[in-house]
Design a protein around this motif. Sequence first.
Motif, PDB file in Angstrom:
ATOM      1  N   ARG A   1       1.478  -1.274  -0.282  1.00 21.58           N
ATOM      2  CA  ARG A   1      -0.080  -0.619   0.102  1.00 21.58           C
ATOM      3  C   ARG A   1       1.383   1.477   0.331  1.00 21.58           C
ATOM      4  O   ARG A   1       0.488   2.019  -0.509  1.00 21.58           O
ATOM      5  CB  ARG A   1      -1.129   0.059   1.088  1.00 21.58           C
ATOM      6  N   ARG A   2       1.756   0.712   0.459  1.00 23.74           N
ATOM      7  CA  ARG A   2       2.557   2.306   0.892  1.00 23.74           C
ATOM      8  C   ARG A   2       4.042   1.809  -1.084  1.00 23.74           C
ATOM      9  O   ARG A   2       4.739   3.644  -0.768  1.00 23.74           O
ATOM     10  CB  ARG A   2       3.813   1.759   1.900  1.00 23.74           C
ATOM     11  N   GLY A   3       3.786   1.105  -1.099  1.00 20.90           N
ATOM     12  CA  GLY A   3       3.728   1.848  -2.975  1.00 20.90           C
ATOM     13  C   GLY A   3       5.184   0.543  -3.717  1.00 20.90           C
ATOM     14  O   GLY A   3       5.863   0.967  -4.447  1.00 20.90           O
ATOM     15  N   ALA A   4       5.441  -0.605  -2.474  1.00 22.73           N
ATOM     16  CA  ALA A   4       6.225  -0.998  -2.408  1.00 22.73           C
ATOM     17  C   ALA A   4       5.480  -2.413  -3.869  1.00 22.73           C
ATOM     18  O   ALA A   4       4.951  -2.640  -4.038  1.00 22.73           O
ATOM     19  CB  ALA A   4       6.581  -1.995  -1.429  1.00 22.73           C
ATOM     20  N   THR A   5       6.617  -2.777  -4.321  1.00 21.81           N
ATOM     21  CA  THR A   5       5.918  -3.684  -5.465  1.00 21.81           C
ATOM     22  C   THR A   5       7.171  -5.432  -5.151  1.00 21.81           C
ATOM     23  O   THR A   5       7.567  -5.509  -4.472  1.00 21.81           O
ATOM     24  CB  THR A   5       6.825  -3.466  -6.804  1.00 21.81           C
ATOM     25  N   TRP A   6       5.728  -6.235  -5.264  1.00 25.30           N
ATOM     26  CA  TRP A   6       6.785  -8.050  -5.076  1.00 25.30           C
ATOM     27  C   TRP A   6       8.066  -8.002  -5.055  1.00 25.30           C
ATOM     28  O   TRP A   6       8.593  -8.978  -4.869  1.00 25.30           O
ATOM     29  CB  TRP A   6       5.715  -8.311  -6.591  1.00 25.30           C
ATOM     30  N   ARG A   7       8.858  -6.693  -5.901  1.00 24.47           N
ATOM     31  CA  ARG A   7      10.396  -7.598  -6.913  1.00 24.47           C
ATOM     32  C   ARG A   7      10.801  -6.952  -5.472  1.00 24.47           C
ATOM     33  O   ARG A   7      12.033  -7.208  -4.990  1.00 24.47           O
ATOM     34  CB  ARG A   7      10.696  -7.068  -8.002  1.00 24.47           C
ATOM     35  N   SER A   8      10.411  -5.623  -4.979  1.00 22.06           N
ATOM     36  CA  SER A   8      10.950  -4.999  -3.865  1.00 22.06           C
ATOM     37  C   SER A   8      10.926  -5.748  -2.527  1.00 22.06           C
ATOM     38  O   SER A   8      11.859  -5.548  -1.749  1.00 22.06           O
ATOM     39  CB  SER A   8      10.412  -3.694  -4.088  1.00 22.06           C
ATOM     40  N   LEU A   9       9.679  -6.428  -2.782  1.00 25.03           N
ATOM     41  CA  LEU A   9       9.830  -7.359  -1.519  1.00 25.03           C
ATOM     42  C   LEU A   9      10.722  -8.527  -0.960  1.00 25.03           C
ATOM     43  O   LEU A   9      10.477  -9.276  -0.591  1.00 25.03           O
ATOM     44  CB  LEU A   9       8.744  -7.330  -1.190  1.00 25.03           C
ATOM     45  N   GLY A  10      10.915  -8.626  -2.634  1.00 23.76           N
ATOM     46  CA  GLY A  10      11.761 -10.036  -2.737  1.00 23.76           C
ATOM     47  C   GLY A  10      10.892 -11.085  -3.077  1.00 23.76           C
ATOM     48  O   GLY A  10      11.470 -12.788  -3.235  1.00 23.76           O
ATOM     49  N   LEU A  11      10.133 -11.559  -3.570  1.00 22.47           N
ATOM     50  CA  LEU A  11       8.959 -11.828  -3.962  1.00 22.47           C
ATOM     51  C   LEU A  11       8.699 -12.276  -5.539  1.00 22.47           C
ATOM     52  O   LEU A  11       7.438 -12.185  -5.833  1.00 22.47           O
ATOM     53  CB  LEU A  11       8.067 -11.998  -3.375  1.00 22.47           C
ATOM     54  N   SER A  12       9.357 -11.926  -6.428  1.00 21.50           N
ATOM     55  CA  SER A  12       8.828 -11.925  -7.898  1.00 21.50           C
ATOM     56  C   SER A  12       9.644 -13.140  -8.041  1.00 21.50           C
ATOM     57  O   SER A  12      10.560 -14.385  -8.015  1.00 21.50           O
ATOM     58  CB  SER A  12      10.244 -11.260  -8.208  1.00 21.50           C
ATOM     59  N   PHE A  13       8.557 -13.857  -8.752  1.00 18.66           N
ATOM     60  CA  PHE A  13       8.227 -15.287  -9.354  1.00 18.66           C
ATOM     61  C   PHE A  13       9.133 -16.001 -11.185  1.00 18.66           C
ATOM     62  O   PHE A  13       8.314 -16.432 -11.300  1.00 18.66           O
ATOM     63  CB  PHE A  13       6.461 -16.190  -9.590  1.00 18.66           C
ATOM     64  N   GLY A  14       9.477 -14.933 -11.527  1.00 13.21           N
ATOM     65  CA  GLY A  14       9.669 -14.415 -12.480  1.00 13.21           C
ATOM     66  C   GLY A  14      11.123 -16.138 -12.485  1.00 13.21           C
ATOM     67  O   GLY A  14      10.772 -16.797 -14.046  1.00 13.21           O
ATOM     68  N   ASP A  15      11.729 -15.940 -11.745  1.00 13.54           N
ATOM     69  CA  ASP A  15      12.857 -17.267 -11.753  1.00 13.54           C
ATOM     70  C   ASP A  15      12.725 -18.152 -10.694  1.00 13.54           C
ATOM     71  O   ASP A  15      13.073 -18.575 -10.228  1.00 13.54           O
ATOM     72  CB  ASP A  15      14.201 -16.445 -11.427  1.00 13.54           C
ATOM     73  N   LEU A  16      11.357 -18.295 -10.479  1.00 12.64           N
ATOM     74  CA  LEU A  16      10.913 -19.632  -9.644  1.00 12.64           C
ATOM     75  C   LEU A  16      11.949 -20.871 -10.055  1.00 12.64           C
ATOM     76  O   LEU A  16      11.871 -20.940  -8.469  1.00 12.64           O
ATOM     77  CB  LEU A  16       9.652 -19.571  -9.461  1.00 12.64           C
ATOM     78  N   LEU A  17      12.362 -21.423 -10.709  1.00  9.62           N
ATOM     79  CA  LEU A  17      12.457 -22.962 -10.537  1.00  9.62           C
ATOM     80  C   LEU A  17      14.035 -22.377 -10.000  1.00  9.62           C
ATOM     81  O   LEU A  17      14.184 -23.438  -9.370  1.00  9.62           O
ATOM     82  CB  LEU A  17      12.292 -23.322 -12.230  1.00  9.62           C
ATOM     83  N   ALA A  18      14.229 -21.043 -10.805  1.00 11.52           N
ATOM     84  CA  ALA A  18      16.196 -21.464 -10.337  1.00 11.52           C
ATOM     85  C   ALA A  18      16.280 -20.596  -9.056  1.00 11.52           C
ATOM     86  O   ALA A  18      17.334 -21.013  -7.975  1.00 11.52           O
ATOM     87  CB  ALA A  18      16.568 -20.078 -11.217  1.00 11.52           C
ATOM     88  N   HIS A  19      15.049 -20.350  -8.321  1.00 15.85           N
ATOM     89  CA  HIS A  19      15.085 -20.144  -7.257  1.00 15.85           C
ATOM     90  C   HIS A  19      15.412 -20.996  -6.355  1.00 15.85           C
ATOM     91  O   HIS A  19      15.858 -21.458  -4.731  1.00 15.85           O
ATOM     92  CB  HIS A  19      14.304 -18.846  -6.260  1.00 15.85           C
ATOM     93  N   VAL A  20      14.599 -22.147  -6.734  1.00 10.93           N
ATOM     94  CA  VAL A  20      14.064 -22.753  -5.867  1.00 10.93           C
ATOM     95  C   VAL A  20      15.071 -23.908  -5.881  1.00 10.93           C
ATOM     96  O   VAL A  20      15.513 -24.294  -4.611  1.00 10.93           O
ATOM     97  CB  VAL A  20      12.936 -24.105  -6.728  1.00 10.93           C
ATOM     98  N   ARG A  21      16.277 -24.606  -7.297  1.00 19.36           N
ATOM     99  CA  ARG A  21      16.693 -25.392  -7.396  1.00 19.36           C
ATOM    100  C   ARG A  21      18.390 -24.662  -6.080  1.00 19.36           C
ATOM    101  O   ARG A  21      19.111 -24.912  -5.511  1.00 19.36           O
ATOM    102  CB  ARG A  21      17.996 -24.795  -9.020  1.00 19.36           C
TER     103      ARG A  21
END
Length: 203
Positions: free
Chosen positions: A37-57
């Motif tokens: 609500r204060r303007g953060a994005t999912w990426r800035s919160l460390g929750l971008s899922f674009g590289d999910l498989l790489a992050h899981v590995r």
Amino acid sequence: MLSAALAAKPTSVGDQLVGGAIAMASATSLGLAYLLRRGATWRSLGLSFGDLLAHVRLGALACGLAIVPLLGCAGLLDRLVPYRHPIIDFLLEHRGPRAIVAVALAAVVVAPVAEEFFFRRVLQGWLEKVWGAWPAILVSAVIFGLAHLGHGLGWIPLMGFGVVAGYLTCQTGSILPAIVLHALFNAASLALVVWQTAPAPAS
């Protein structure tokens, strides 16, 4: 963090754990909602899922490399000061699938998400802006370990765990690898506890 959920004797199997898990999930959801609500994005919160498989590995690899020295250190420290934890007492008193599922829900699902969000993204992220990367990683790791005081010397290897999780977060800009690391580490620890507390077979 889960210790408070088990401080009192549960009135039924899993009640305290499920209540603690709900409280942690609610606090995390409220924190995320506030920051978004204060303007953060999912990426800035460390929750971008674009590289999910790489992050899981990456999280799985980190767990594979860290789990033996961390649990080995915990085992050695246990010889000096016996490790006691409400979760172990809970499993000793309440054997069975419901108890194990309740512990797994709290320790393997909710705690990794909540703790990595607060310790690595919120606390470490703020400290990085003030002191830089490595001081932030080390200070947040120490605080993470101290948050688990009261169960023998288990908080010492947890500081090492915090360094690994913090480094992953710093290097990737995401808390997803640290969440995977945390979930796998807790799952392995839970499996070890279940095995150690299993009743001896009748002779």
